[in-house]
Design a protein around this motif. Structure first.
Motif, PDB file in Angstrom:
ATOM      1  N   ARG A 210     -51.363  23.656 -31.814  1.00 51.41           N
ATOM      2  CA  ARG A 210     -51.198  24.853 -30.993  1.00 51.41           C
ATOM      3  C   ARG A 210     -52.527  25.584 -30.830  1.00 51.41           C
ATOM      4  O   ARG A 210     -53.290  25.701 -31.768  1.00 51.41           O
ATOM      5  CB  ARG A 210     -50.151  25.785 -31.615  1.00 51.41           C
ATOM      6  CG  ARG A 210     -48.760  25.173 -31.609  1.00 51.41           C
ATOM      7  CD  ARG A 210     -47.735  26.090 -32.233  1.00 51.41           C
ATOM      8  NE  ARG A 210     -46.434  25.428 -32.324  1.00 51.41           N
ATOM      9  CZ  ARG A 210     -45.566  25.345 -31.346  1.00 51.41           C
ATOM     10  NH1 ARG A 210     -45.844  25.887 -30.183  1.00 51.41           N
ATOM     11  NH2 ARG A 210     -44.408  24.722 -31.507  1.00 51.41           N
ATOM     12  N   GLU A 248     -49.265  27.669 -21.440  1.00 50.59           N
ATOM     13  CA  GLU A 248     -48.142  27.042 -22.141  1.00 50.59           C
ATOM     14  C   GLU A 248     -48.591  25.804 -22.911  1.00 50.59           C
ATOM     15  O   GLU A 248     -48.078  25.505 -23.991  1.00 50.59           O
ATOM     16  CB  GLU A 248     -47.043  26.660 -21.141  1.00 50.59           C
ATOM     17  CG  GLU A 248     -46.353  27.849 -20.497  1.00 50.59           C
ATOM     18  CD  GLU A 248     -45.479  28.610 -21.478  1.00 50.59           C
ATOM     19  OE1 GLU A 248     -45.115  28.043 -22.523  1.00 50.59           O
ATOM     20  OE2 GLU A 248     -45.171  29.785 -21.210  1.00 50.59           O
ATOM     21  N   ARG A 252     -47.778  25.853 -26.839  1.00 53.45           N
ATOM     22  CA  ARG A 252     -46.757  24.913 -27.288  1.00 53.45           C
ATOM     23  C   ARG A 252     -47.336  23.627 -27.864  1.00 53.45           C
ATOM     24  O   ARG A 252     -46.605  22.799 -28.402  1.00 53.45           O
ATOM     25  CB  ARG A 252     -45.807  24.579 -26.131  1.00 53.45           C
ATOM     26  CG  ARG A 252     -44.989  25.770 -25.632  1.00 53.45           C
ATOM     27  CD  ARG A 252     -44.194  25.382 -24.404  1.00 53.45           C
ATOM     28  NE  ARG A 252     -43.458  26.503 -23.842  1.00 53.45           N
ATOM     29  CZ  ARG A 252     -42.173  26.767 -24.100  1.00 53.45           C
ATOM     30  NH1 ARG A 252     -41.493  25.986 -24.917  1.00 53.45           N
ATOM     31  NH2 ARG A 252     -41.573  27.801 -23.531  1.00 53.45           N
ATOM     32  N   SER A 288     -40.799  20.410 -23.612  1.00 53.38           N
ATOM     33  CA  SER A 288     -41.046  20.854 -24.987  1.00 53.38           C
ATOM     34  C   SER A 288     -39.807  20.654 -25.854  1.00 53.38           C
ATOM     35  O   SER A 288     -39.893  20.215 -27.001  1.00 53.38           O
ATOM     36  CB  SER A 288     -41.451  22.325 -25.006  1.00 53.38           C
ATOM     37  OG  SER A 288     -42.650  22.528 -24.318  1.00 53.38           O
TER      38      SER A 288
END
Length: 337
Positions: A210, A248, A252, A288
């Protein structure tokens, strides 16, 4: 095939050409303020320099290099500088991947570690200034051709901000096109706007950590913006979709392959009249949650040809069509996902 001697490899690293039994320096640079001292440094005394511009290494390539070093030894010494933070230690400026590979020998091939490095790791010790260290690392890795654009951008930004070099000075010394340096800087700035930066020296990060954006993912985000513009999306919405994808991806920890699926899916949905920002958001959420994995598979050619034809007919990507075929097949077998 003739194998170069250790002396020849050292002289190549320093930028020399062979003339009979002697060597002549032919590419003097900031690296050449001194030739350096060749000595063996204990592995536990070697660290990754904060001036090493390679911020991330590919674990698979590190393991491949580990096997090579285990079998034939180190073919080129590391280039290090005395550490200012840890007395008695040396910081690796050039050769991060080699150092990571040697570290892996501890667990993977301890016998090889003892065989080749019982008395230390061959290193050229240089008295670099910080600016010289960054420039030396940048030039070396650009010559190898495997730096990520954001790593180049970060290094150039440091040379400008911390050491007052102009962009023209950097380009003149690294010998690459101005356009490439500018694009690398733009990618680095784009990532930092979202609080995402290349990882710093240390153990190679796992895929999908991340806060990091794989190089391929950053390129794909830019490609998304271009394809949306081609599809008739206004510039502001296309830019918002790209920024959302970058954000994102970092938050993620999406892999490059996952981002590729988002880009393909978003373009398909936009062509069907959907909003690009909404499409990106929903696709990121779905991919995801389903935790896509990448595998290399071998199937008969006729299977691929059939799936490719179906993908063209339905105007979807090959990956999407393959997923639908697998789902339909599993459902026919009584397996619900």
């Amino acid at each position: 095939m003739r194998i170069a001697t250790l002396r020849e490899r050292i002289c190549y690293t320093l930028g020399a050409e062979r003339l009979g039994n002697s060597f002549k320096l032919h590419r003097p640079s900031l690296m050449m303020s001194a030739i350096g001292r060749l000595r063996r440094v204990p592995l536990e005394k070697l660290r990754i320099s904060a001036y090493n511009v390679r911020t991330k290494v590919d674990e698979e390539k590190v393991l491949q290099l580990m096997e090579s070093i285990a079998n034939i030894g180190l073919q080129q010494p590391l280039v290090v500088m005395p550490s200012k933070e840890v007395p008695g230690a040396d910081d690796g400026v050039i050769g991060r991947r080699r150092l990571e590979a040697i570290r892996r020998l501890r667990e993977g091939r301890p016998g090889a570690l003892e065989k080749w490095f019982s008395s230390g790791v061959p290193c050229l010790v240089r008295d670099f200034t910080p600016r010289e260290a960054i420039m030396a690392s940048l030039v070396e890795n650009l010559q190898r051709g495997d730096l990520r654009p954001e790593e180049v951008g970060e290094a150039v930004n440091r040379l400008q901000v911390e050491y007052g070099m102009s962009l023209e000075d950097v380009v003149a010394q690294v010998k690459v096109e101005m356009g490439y340096i500018k694009r690398a800087l733009e990618m680095y700035y784009e990532l930092t706007k979202h609080g995402l930066t290349p990882s710093r020296p240390g153990r190679p990060p796992k895929r999908g950590r991340r806060g990091e954006v794989p190089a391929v993912a950053a390129k794909l985000a830019s490609r998304l913006e271009e394809q949306l513009a081609t599809a008739g999306v206004d510039e502001r919405r296309a830019e918002l979709a790209k920024k959302l994808l970058i954000k994102e991806t970092g938050e993620r920890g999406l892999s490059g392959k996952a981002v590729e699926l988002v880009v393909r899916g978003a373009v398909e949905r936009v062509r069907r009249g959907e909003d690009p920002v909404r499409a990106v958001r929903e696709l990121v959420e779905r991919i995801s949650s389903e935790k896509y994995k990448t595998r290399v598979i071998t199937l008969p050619a006729k299977f691929f040809d059939l799936i490719a034809a179906l993908a063209v007919e339905k105007r979807v990507s090959f990956d999407r069509m393959l997923e639908e075929v697998v789902r339909a097949g599993l459902k026919a077998m009584g397996i619900e996902l």
